[in-house]
Design an enzyme around this catalytic site. Sequence first.
Site, PDB file in Angstrom:
ATOM      1  CB  CYS A  36      -1.203   0.063   1.126  1.00 36.48           C
ATOM      2  SG  CYS A  36      -0.109  -0.044   2.890  1.00 36.48           S
ATOM      3  CG  ASP A  38      -0.039   3.120   4.510  1.00 37.78           C
ATOM      4  OD1 ASP A  38       0.339   4.026   3.442  1.00 37.78           O
ATOM      5  OD2 ASP A  38      -0.833   2.257   5.043  1.00 37.78           O
ATOM      6  CB  CYS A 107      -2.416  -3.488   5.783  1.00 39.09           C
ATOM      7  SG  CYS A 107      -2.744  -2.267   4.798  1.00 39.09           S
TER       8      CYS A 107
END
Length: 135
Positions: A36, A38, A107
Site C-alpha cells: 500500500c 505506507d 497491512c
Amino acid sequence: MAHIYSEEVMKLFTDPKNMGEIENPSGLGKVGNPVCGDVMWIYIKVNNETDVIQDIKVKTFGCVAAIATSSKTTELAKNKTIKEAYQITKKQVADDLGGLPKQKMHCSNLAVDALQRAIVDYLKKNGRSIEELEG
Ligand code: FES
C-alpha cells in the site's frame, strides 16, 4: 460508509500520541509496506545505564490504522526497558486498540517491526548483540 474502526482507533487517529522525530536518536527503525506504500519511522532515546526507553517518537505516512497502531505502539513502549519493549506483540497492539478490521491487521500493524528495528539499531550502535534480548 460503515464505521469499521473501533472508538480507540478513531481517537488515536484524530489525536495521535508521540508523533514527530527525535534529534540524534539512540536508535531508528523504518518499516514500509510495499503493497500500500505506507511507511513509518520510530525514533527511540534510551538511557544507556538502565536500557529504559525514555522517549519515543513516530513519523507515519499511512492510513487510519497505520497511524493508530504506531501511536499505540509508542505508548506501550515508553518507559519500558528495551527487553520489555522488544516483546510487545502485534496482537497486544491490536487488542489494546479494541481490535482491528481483519483486512487491516497484517497491512497496517507495522509499528512493532519498526520498534524492534530501532532497538536492534540501538544495540548495534553500542556494539551489543540482539541475542541478549532473546530467551
Ligand atoms: Fe495503511 Fe496498508 S493501507 S498500512
